[in-house]
Design a protein around this motif. Structure first.
Motif, mmCIF file in Angstrom:
data_model
loop_
_atom_site.group_PDB
_atom_site.id
_atom_site.type_symbol
_atom_site.label_atom_id
_atom_site.label_comp_id
_atom_site.label_asym_id
_atom_site.label_seq_id
_atom_site.Cartn_x
_atom_site.Cartn_y
_atom_site.Cartn_z
ATOM 1 N N ASP A 24 0.755 -1.093 -0.053
ATOM 2 C CA ASP A 24 0.035 -0.044 -0.088
ATOM 3 C C ASP A 24 0.765 1.268 -0.018
ATOM 4 O O ASP A 24 1.662 1.381 0.890
ATOM 5 C CB ASP A 24 -0.985 0.039 1.329
ATOM 6 C CG ASP A 24 -1.937 0.886 1.256
ATOM 7 O OD1 ASP A 24 -1.792 1.814 0.434
ATOM 8 O OD2 ASP A 24 -3.135 0.608 1.699
ATOM 9 N N LEU A 25 0.913 2.104 -0.937
ATOM 10 C CA LEU A 25 1.486 3.125 -1.476
ATOM 11 C C LEU A 25 1.402 4.229 -0.227
ATOM 12 O O LEU A 25 2.178 4.815 0.388
ATOM 13 C CB LEU A 25 1.287 3.718 -2.599
ATOM 14 C CG LEU A 25 2.128 4.884 -3.260
ATOM 15 C CD1 LEU A 25 3.551 4.444 -3.287
ATOM 16 C CD2 LEU A 25 1.610 5.127 -4.726
ATOM 17 N N THR A 26 0.305 4.350 0.178
ATOM 18 C CA THR A 26 -0.084 5.394 1.332
ATOM 19 C C THR A 26 0.157 4.865 2.570
ATOM 20 O O THR A 26 0.250 5.884 3.525
ATOM 21 C CB THR A 26 -1.826 5.647 1.448
ATOM 22 O OG1 THR A 26 -2.328 4.294 1.620
ATOM 23 C CG2 THR A 26 -2.176 6.197 0.140
ATOM 24 N N GLU A 27 0.711 3.753 2.832
ATOM 25 C CA GLU A 27 1.048 3.422 4.104
ATOM 26 C C GLU A 27 2.670 3.136 4.045
ATOM 27 O O GLU A 27 3.211 2.597 5.277
ATOM 28 C CB GLU A 27 0.476 2.209 4.754
ATOM 29 C CG GLU A 27 -1.173 2.591 5.191
ATOM 30 C CD GLU A 27 -1.764 1.646 6.110
ATOM 31 O OE1 GLU A 27 -1.325 0.238 6.209
ATOM 32 O OE2 GLU A 27 -2.934 1.799 6.406
ATOM 33 N N ALA A 28 3.353 3.091 3.026
ATOM 34 C CA ALA A 28 4.617 2.725 2.926
ATOM 35 C C ALA A 28 5.540 3.611 3.545
ATOM 36 O O ALA A 28 5.074 4.996 3.610
ATOM 37 C CB ALA A 28 5.230 2.989 1.281
ATOM 38 N N LYS A 29 6.661 3.295 4.372
ATOM 39 C CA LYS A 29 7.386 4.289 5.208
ATOM 40 C C LYS A 29 8.475 4.839 4.157
ATOM 41 O O LYS A 29 9.098 5.916 4.569
ATOM 42 C CB LYS A 29 8.325 3.372 6.335
ATOM 43 C CG LYS A 29 7.264 2.839 7.095
ATOM 44 C CD LYS A 29 6.806 3.778 8.347
ATOM 45 C CE LYS A 29 5.859 3.408 9.133
ATOM 46 N NZ LYS A 29 4.706 4.369 9.618
ATOM 47 N N VAL A 30 8.764 4.154 2.970
ATOM 48 C CA VAL A 30 9.732 4.679 2.052
ATOM 49 C C VAL A 30 8.997 4.672 0.909
ATOM 50 O O VAL A 30 8.305 3.634 0.410
ATOM 51 C CB VAL A 30 10.953 3.875 1.929
ATOM 52 C CG1 VAL A 30 11.798 4.382 1.116
ATOM 53 C CG2 VAL A 30 11.678 3.953 3.260
ATOM 54 N N VAL A 31 9.049 5.842 0.009
ATOM 55 C CA VAL A 31 8.548 5.705 -1.188
ATOM 56 C C VAL A 31 9.761 6.340 -2.278
ATOM 57 O O VAL A 31 10.178 7.157 -2.021
ATOM 58 C CB VAL A 31 7.165 6.704 -1.365
ATOM 59 C CG1 VAL A 31 6.680 6.752 -2.902
ATOM 60 C CG2 VAL A 31 6.107 6.392 -0.678
ATOM 61 N N VAL A 32 9.728 5.487 -3.268
ATOM 62 C CA VAL A 32 10.744 6.095 -4.497
ATOM 63 C C VAL A 32 9.902 6.272 -5.528
ATOM 64 O O VAL A 32 8.978 5.369 -6.143
ATOM 65 C CB VAL A 32 11.678 4.768 -4.704
ATOM 66 C CG1 VAL A 32 12.731 5.060 -5.861
ATOM 67 C CG2 VAL A 32 12.667 4.216 -3.523
ATOM 68 N N SER A 33 9.819 7.657 -5.991
ATOM 69 C CA SER A 33 8.944 7.911 -7.018
ATOM 70 C C SER A 33 9.803 8.276 -8.289
ATOM 71 O O SER A 33 10.696 9.018 -8.122
ATOM 72 C CB SER A 33 8.220 9.212 -6.384
ATOM 73 O OG SER A 33 6.916 9.166 -6.762
ATOM 74 N N GLY A 34 8.954 7.950 -9.485
ATOM 75 C CA GLY A 34 9.919 8.452 -10.885
ATOM 76 C C GLY A 34 8.832 9.435 -11.563
ATOM 77 O O GLY A 34 7.548 9.477 -11.381
#
Ligand code: FAD
Length: 325
Positions: free
Chosen positions: A200-210
């Motif tokens: 779940d993107l909204t609960e992730a502690k780390v987000v790597v975004s492109g």
């Protein structure tokens, strides 16, 4: 005098969502001394999730189960929680500010003839005076609100309030059988996932975004590797989604998902205001962009000016070595 607080907990694929525990922590803050906290969990085959919820101190967990509740559907989920609301008669109802929480909250507020404050990121309680902080203007400013009369309905943004640790004092779980409304007006017949990744993107502690700078679907591969090493989730700008580099389920921003991870790594993203609306509240922002003048650097805590295709693999390698050591 303490208040009665009802938490509408949430599960996804039978797993308790972390934001449910954050809602429970908010309930503890709002219930006050002598308060009463009840949680309700709706779904199918959610015994393990109910137990996890019950492991956090409260008066009771009510678990409403039925086959038809396997996926969120407004009519059924409301019909499932309504008898609990009528029985508990809460002063305050707290829901996660998720797709389903956002959908269900106004129905509950309407049922209770209550006011609603949505997307809360902080709660301040000084004696009887309780105020709620929430972002406005796509995250460019915050407003502080309070209720003038009860009951209250509050939705809380995931990843902003601290969940309490498990304290061993397990609460009793009361199981309820779901009674469908008659006539049944709607039913989910099938759910087709757009992407294989269930994180779940909204609960992730780390987000790597492109962003557009990633240039192709294959260009996302080094970002996916970095996300994997950091046990994070992959996100994207709308330009990257529009270009077909990735699925729209990854889009972050004004018309995408809102995320507040501990670490947000923006790769090849310029930092348009519509993108910032979805990630500017992240606790630590790292930007990688070859244009030193890109606006993303204005909000980044750390910035790397350079080519993401050189920097991201090096970063992944260093982190992999560090984790292995
Ligand atoms: P660009 O602005 O094109 O930036 C690409 C960046 O990549 C540049 O800064 C460039 O320097 C950098 N770059 C290129 N190659 C490399 C490389 N090799 N290494 C490092 N850096 C490189 N956008 C969203 O993201 N989310 C939304 O929800 C959203 N909603 C919108 C709603 C509306 C109503 C409108 C009008 C727009 C919305 N947008 C949204 C679009 C938004 O305005 C921008 O167009 C979009 O965010 C730009 O995406 P980007 O930063 O990936 O692309």
């Amino acid at each position: 005098m303490g208040k009665t607080v009802l938490v509408i907990a949430e599960q996804k694929d039978q797993k308790l969502r972390q934001v449910s525990l954050e809602a429970l922590a908010a309930a503890r803050q709002l219930a006050g001394d002598g308060g009463n906290i009840v949680s309700v969990l709706v779904g199918d085959n959610v015994d393990a999730a109910a137990q996890q919820l019950a492991d956090h101190e409260q008066s009771q967990v009510v678990c409403v189960t039925a086959d038809i509740l396997v996926s969120y559907e407004a009519e059924h989920y409301f019909a499932a929680v309504q008898p609990v609301i009528d029985e508990v008669k809460p002063d305050i109802v707290i829901l996660p500010h998720t797709a389903s929480g956002r959908d269900l909250a106004p129905k509950i507020a309407c049922h209770l003839d209550a006011g609603q404050i949505s997307d809360v990121v902080a709660i301040e309680a000084v004696g009887e005076d309780v105020t709620f902080k929430r972002p406005i203007y796509a995250g460019k400013a915050f407003e502080t609100k309070r209720f003038l009369t009860g009951p209250w309905v509050v939705t809380i943004r995931p990843n902003n309030l601290q969940a309490d640790a498990t304290n061993g004092a397990a609460a009793p779980i009361v199981k309820r059988t779901y009674t469908e409304p008659t006539p049944v007006r709607s039913q989910v017949v099938d759910v087709q996932r757009k992407s294989g990744d269930t994180r779940d993107l909204t609960e992730a502690k780390v987000v790597v975004s492109g962003g557009r700078g990633v240039r192709s679907a294959d260009g996302f591969a080094p970002l996916a590797e970095l996300a994997e090493v950091l046990d994070g989730a992959l996100g994207a700008s709308r330009a990257a989604c529009d270009a077909g580099y990735c699925d729209y389920s990854l889009q972050i921003g004004q018309t995408g998902k809102v995320v507040t991870p501990d670490v947000y790594i923006a790769c090849g993203i310029s930092g348009a205001i519509q993108h910032l609306a979805g990630m500017s509240q992240s606790k630590l922002i790292i930007a990688i962009n070859k244009d030193g003048e890109a606006p993303i650097f204005d909000i980044a805590d750390y910035g790397v000016v350079g080519d993401l295709f050189e920097i991201v693999p090096k970063l992944t390698e260093k982190l992999r070595d560090k984790i292995a050591a």
